[in-house]
Design a protein around this motif. Structure first.
Motif, PDB file in Angstrom:
ATOM      1  N   LEU A 106      13.057  31.362  34.884  1.00  0.00           N
ATOM      2  CA  LEU A 106      12.643  31.454  36.281  1.00  0.00           C
ATOM      3  C   LEU A 106      11.958  30.174  36.748  1.00  0.00           C
ATOM      4  CD1 LEU A 106      11.307  35.123  36.182  1.00  0.00           C
ATOM      5  CD2 LEU A 106      13.446  34.331  37.209  1.00  0.00           C
ATOM      6  N   PHE A 107      11.216  29.536  35.844  1.00  0.00           N
ATOM      7  CA  PHE A 107      10.588  28.259  36.191  1.00  0.00           C
ATOM      8  C   PHE A 107      11.648  27.223  36.556  1.00  0.00           C
ATOM      9  CE2 PHE A 107       9.823  23.980  34.414  1.00  0.00           C
ATOM     10  CZ  PHE A 107       8.858  23.533  35.307  1.00  0.00           C
ATOM     11  N   TYR A 108      12.670  27.113  35.716  1.00  0.00           N
ATOM     12  CA  TYR A 108      13.725  26.133  35.989  1.00  0.00           C
ATOM     13  C   TYR A 108      14.476  26.469  37.272  1.00  0.00           C
ATOM     14  CZ  TYR A 108      13.150  23.872  31.460  1.00  0.00           C
ATOM     15  OH  TYR A 108      12.651  23.172  30.396  1.00  0.00           O
ATOM     16  N   ALA A 109      14.703  27.760  37.529  1.00  0.00           N
ATOM     17  CA  ALA A 109      15.379  28.149  38.768  1.00  0.00           C
ATOM     18  C   ALA A 109      14.539  27.747  39.975  1.00  0.00           C
ATOM     19  CB  ALA A 109      15.644  29.650  38.766  1.00  0.00           C
ATOM     20  N   GLY A 110      13.226  27.954  39.886  1.00  0.00           N
ATOM     21  CA  GLY A 110      12.348  27.555  40.983  1.00  0.00           C
ATOM     22  C   GLY A 110      12.293  26.054  41.164  1.00  0.00           C
ATOM     23  N   GLU A 122      11.414  20.091  50.459  1.00  0.00           N
ATOM     24  CA  GLU A 122      10.807  18.790  50.749  1.00  0.00           C
ATOM     25  C   GLU A 122      10.802  18.508  52.249  1.00  0.00           C
ATOM     26  OE1 GLU A 122      11.185  14.080  49.371  1.00  0.00           O
ATOM     27  OE2 GLU A 122      12.640  15.571  48.678  1.00  0.00           O
ATOM     28  N   ALA A 123      11.881  18.895  52.930  1.00  0.00           N
ATOM     29  CA  ALA A 123      11.978  18.647  54.370  1.00  0.00           C
ATOM     30  C   ALA A 123      10.902  19.404  55.152  1.00  0.00           C
ATOM     31  CB  ALA A 123      13.363  19.044  54.876  1.00  0.00           C
ATOM     32  N   ALA A 124      10.436  20.532  54.597  1.00  0.00           N
ATOM     33  CA  ALA A 124       9.432  21.330  55.296  1.00  0.00           C
ATOM     34  C   ALA A 124       8.105  20.590  55.452  1.00  0.00           C
ATOM     35  CB  ALA A 124       9.198  22.640  54.545  1.00  0.00           C
ATOM     36  N   TYR A 125       7.885  19.552  54.629  1.00  0.00           N
ATOM     37  CA  TYR A 125       6.625  18.805  54.711  1.00  0.00           C
ATOM     38  C   TYR A 125       6.715  17.647  55.696  1.00  0.00           C
ATOM     39  CZ  TYR A 125       5.027  21.508  50.735  1.00  0.00           C
ATOM     40  OH  TYR A 125       4.647  22.540  49.925  1.00  0.00           O
ATOM     41  N   GLY A 126       7.877  17.442  56.280  1.00  0.00           N
ATOM     42  CA  GLY A 126       8.031  16.465  57.355  1.00  0.00           C
ATOM     43  C   GLY A 126       7.595  15.059  56.982  1.00  0.00           C
ATOM     44  N   GLY A 127       7.862  14.654  55.755  1.00  0.00           N
ATOM     45  CA  GLY A 127       7.508  13.303  55.333  1.00  0.00           C
ATOM     46  C   GLY A 127       6.056  13.140  54.907  1.00  0.00           C
ATOM     47  N   ASP A 128       5.291  14.230  54.845  1.00  0.00           N
ATOM     48  CA  ASP A 128       3.902  14.164  54.388  1.00  0.00           C
ATOM     49  C   ASP A 128       3.901  14.100  52.861  1.00  0.00           C
ATOM     50  OD1 ASP A 128       1.226  14.437  53.804  1.00  0.00           O
ATOM     51  OD2 ASP A 128       0.875  16.027  55.276  1.00  0.00           O
ATOM     52  N   VAL A 129       3.940  12.874  52.325  1.00  0.00           N
ATOM     53  CA  VAL A 129       4.070  12.673  50.885  1.00  0.00           C
ATOM     54  C   VAL A 129       2.859  13.228  50.133  1.00  0.00           C
ATOM     55  CG1 VAL A 129       4.305  10.940  49.066  1.00  0.00           C
ATOM     56  CG2 VAL A 129       5.532  10.665  51.222  1.00  0.00           C
ATOM     57  N   LYS A 130       1.677  13.034  50.702  1.00  0.00           N
ATOM     58  CA  LYS A 130       0.455  13.490  50.031  1.00  0.00           C
ATOM     59  C   LYS A 130       0.452  15.004  49.865  1.00  0.00           C
ATOM     60  CE  LYS A 130      -4.587  13.270  50.254  1.00  0.00           C
ATOM     61  NZ  LYS A 130      -5.772  12.710  50.957  1.00  0.00           N
ATOM     62  N   GLN A 131       0.739  15.707  50.943  1.00  0.00           N
ATOM     63  CA  GLN A 131       0.727  17.172  50.877  1.00  0.00           C
ATOM     64  C   GLN A 131       1.833  17.688  49.945  1.00  0.00           C
ATOM     65  OE1 GLN A 131       0.890  21.102  53.819  1.00  0.00           O
ATOM     66  NE2 GLN A 131       1.181  19.051  54.687  1.00  0.00           N
ATOM     67  N   TYR A 132       3.006  17.053  50.048  1.00  0.00           N
ATOM     68  CA  TYR A 132       4.136  17.477  49.210  1.00  0.00           C
ATOM     69  C   TYR A 132       3.809  17.329  47.728  1.00  0.00           C
ATOM     70  CZ  TYR A 132       8.851  17.471  47.183  1.00  0.00           C
ATOM     71  OH  TYR A 132       9.959  17.729  46.408  1.00  0.00           O
ATOM     72  N   ASN A 133       3.247  16.201  47.334  1.00  0.00           N
ATOM     73  CA  ASN A 133       2.941  15.971  45.920  1.00  0.00           C
ATOM     74  C   ASN A 133       1.759  16.817  45.450  1.00  0.00           C
ATOM     75  OD1 ASN A 133       4.591  13.618  44.544  1.00  0.00           O
ATOM     76  ND2 ASN A 133       4.328  13.053  46.687  1.00  0.00           N
ATOM     77  N   ASN A 134       0.802  17.074  46.327  1.00  0.00           N
ATOM     78  CA  ASN A 134      -0.271  17.995  45.959  1.00  0.00           C
ATOM     79  C   ASN A 134       0.284  19.399  45.707  1.00  0.00           C
ATOM     80  OD1 ASN A 134      -2.705  16.518  45.830  1.00  0.00           O
ATOM     81  ND2 ASN A 134      -2.846  16.439  48.073  1.00  0.00           N
ATOM     82  N   ALA A 135       1.231  19.815  46.542  1.00  0.00           N
ATOM     83  CA  ALA A 135       1.853  21.129  46.357  1.00  0.00           C
ATOM     84  C   ALA A 135       2.628  21.180  45.041  1.00  0.00           C
ATOM     85  CB  ALA A 135       2.774  21.439  47.536  1.00  0.00           C
ATOM     86  N   LEU A 136       3.351  20.092  44.721  1.00  0.00           N
ATOM     87  CA  LEU A 136       4.058  20.034  43.442  1.00  0.00           C
ATOM     88  C   LEU A 136       3.076  20.079  42.276  1.00  0.00           C
ATOM     89  CD1 LEU A 136       6.819  17.342  44.142  1.00  0.00           C
ATOM     90  CD2 LEU A 136       7.172  19.773  43.670  1.00  0.00           C
ATOM     91  N   ILE A 141       0.672  22.934  37.761  1.00  0.00           N
ATOM     92  CA  ILE A 141      -0.559  23.304  37.058  1.00  0.00           C
ATOM     93  C   ILE A 141      -0.603  24.795  36.776  1.00  0.00           C
ATOM     94  CG2 ILE A 141      -2.153  23.824  38.955  1.00  0.00           C
ATOM     95  CD1 ILE A 141      -2.880  21.541  35.930  1.00  0.00           C
ATOM     96  N   MET A 142      -0.015  25.612  37.656  1.00  0.00           N
ATOM     97  CA  MET A 142       0.035  27.044  37.388  1.00  0.00           C
ATOM     98  C   MET A 142       0.926  27.355  36.195  1.00  0.00           C
ATOM     99  SD  MET A 142      -2.034  28.672  39.342  1.00  0.00           S
ATOM    100  CE  MET A 142      -3.114  27.267  39.011  1.00  0.00           C
ATOM    101  N   TRP A 143       2.038  26.615  36.081  1.00  0.00           N
ATOM    102  CA  TRP A 143       2.898  26.803  34.920  1.00  0.00           C
ATOM    103  C   TRP A 143       2.257  26.231  33.660  1.00  0.00           C
ATOM    104  CZ3 TRP A 143       6.809  29.991  34.358  1.00  0.00           C
ATOM    105  CH2 TRP A 143       7.427  30.490  35.512  1.00  0.00           C
ATOM    106  N   THR A 144       1.373  25.274  33.830  1.00  0.00           N
ATOM    107  CA  THR A 144       0.618  24.763  32.684  1.00  0.00           C
ATOM    108  C   THR A 144      -0.301  25.845  32.128  1.00  0.00           C
ATOM    109  OG1 THR A 144       0.644  22.535  33.647  1.00  0.00           O
ATOM    110  CG2 THR A 144      -0.953  22.945  31.898  1.00  0.00           C
ATOM    111  N   SER A 178       0.513  13.611  37.226  1.00  0.00           N
ATOM    112  CA  SER A 178       1.287  12.539  37.863  1.00  0.00           C
ATOM    113  C   SER A 178       1.536  12.830  39.342  1.00  0.00           C
ATOM    114  CB  SER A 178       2.618  12.342  37.129  1.00  0.00           C
ATOM    115  OG  SER A 178       3.533  13.373  37.409  1.00  0.00           O
ATOM    116  N   TYR A 179       1.780  14.101  39.684  1.00  0.00           N
ATOM    117  CA  TYR A 179       1.955  14.462  41.087  1.00  0.00           C
ATOM    118  C   TYR A 179       0.660  14.241  41.875  1.00  0.00           C
ATOM    119  CZ  TYR A 179       6.528  16.577  40.160  1.00  0.00           C
ATOM    120  OH  TYR A 179       7.843  16.788  39.822  1.00  0.00           O
ATOM    121  N   PHE A 180      -0.457  14.623  41.297  1.00  0.00           N
ATOM    122  CA  PHE A 180      -1.739  14.415  41.975  1.00  0.00           C
ATOM    123  C   PHE A 180      -2.047  12.927  42.131  1.00  0.00           C
ATOM    124  CE2 PHE A 180      -2.850  18.762  40.183  1.00  0.00           C
ATOM    125  CZ  PHE A 180      -2.718  19.405  41.404  1.00  0.00           C
ATOM    126  N   ALA A 181      -1.660  12.136  41.119  1.00  0.00           N
ATOM    127  CA  ALA A 181      -1.879  10.692  41.208  1.00  0.00           C
ATOM    128  C   ALA A 181      -1.054  10.082  42.339  1.00  0.00           C
ATOM    129  CB  ALA A 181      -1.538  10.026  39.883  1.00  0.00           C
TER     130      ALA A 181
END
Length: 239
Positions: A106-110, A122-136, A141-144, A178-181
């Motif tokens: 299920l993780f891989y499917a998601g 990705e398009a839902a964030y409208g080019g907001d790279v910071k918010q997108y990578n924080n969400a990733l 981290i939840m799967w961690t 890395s996403y947070f960085a």
């Protein structure tokens, strides 16, 4: 007209006939039924799919041969991982393995859905790279945390499972960082963390391949050592 009592009929029946029900009950031969095997080869399928998917993804995370885009692995995420993991362990009653393989499927499917443009994640964030990578980062981290649960639960099994989940735990943790960085504007640190996470995922994948060979070969050619640890975690019976 002659009259026969119920007693006479019962006595004649018992004297001149055979009780078929008793004959079937006492004279039917007992045929031994062999206990079903644990379907080691069936277990090898989800383990092999796990190793294949994670190893190829780790090569991209480490940027081998310049590959940095993961979209080509969507085929593995949706089909190999999502469908190759779910049903097998449930059929043999292995609850722990079923939970683990289903979760990673299920993780891989998601993750595949996130990478697929048709889902518009990705398009839902409208080019907001910071918010997108924080969400990733939150996603990873939840799967961690989930992987940490699997690591603890694998302690009474064997060293191979422990190594797999230990490496997956560190790999997911570094990828999350890395996403947070990236969100914080540290691209160099992000690449380094991502490559480190890929290295641990690569080790987990190789260990998964070892387990796959062990399961496939144990009933035919050779039994590879797995490092049983169950003896160290024997349950204490209530006195």
């Amino acid at each position: 007209m002659s009259k026969f009592s119920t007693t006479d009929l019962n006595s004649k029946s018992s004297a001149g006939t055979t009780d078929v029900e008793k004959q079937l009950t006492h004279e039917s031969p007992t045929v031994p039924i062999a206990a079903p095997k644990t379907l080691g080869a069936g277990t090898a399928l989800p383990i092999g799919v796990f190793a294949t998917t994670l190893t190829t993804l780790s090569l991209s995370l480490m940027e081998w041969r310049g590959v940095t885009t993961n979209n080509v692995f969507v085929a593995n995420f949706f089909f190999a991982a999502a469908f190759g993991k779910l049903p097998w362990e449930l059929s043999v009653g292995n609850g722990f393995a079923y939970t683990v393989f289903s979760a990673f499927g299920l993780f891989y499917a998601g993750f595949g859905a996130i990478l697929t443009p048709a889902f518009g994640v990705e398009a839902a964030y409208g080019g907001d790279v910071k918010q997108y990578n924080n969400a990733l980062g939150f996603f990873m981290i939840m799967w961690t945390v989930f992987a940490l649960v699997f690591l603890v639960a694998s302690l009474p099994t064997n060293l191979v499972y422990i190594i797999i989940f230990f490496c997956v735990e560190l790999g997911f943790l570094l990828v999350s960082a890395s996403y947070f960085a990236t969100a914080d504007g540290h691209p160099t640190s992000s690449v380094g963390l991502k490559k480190g996470g890929g290295a641990f995922c690569f080790l987990a994948g190789l260990t998964g391949w070892y387990l796959t060979f062990a399961l496939l070969l144990k009933d035919s050619i050779v039994e590879l050592p797995l490092g049983d640890t169950s003896r160290f975690f024997a349950k204490r019976k209530a006195e």
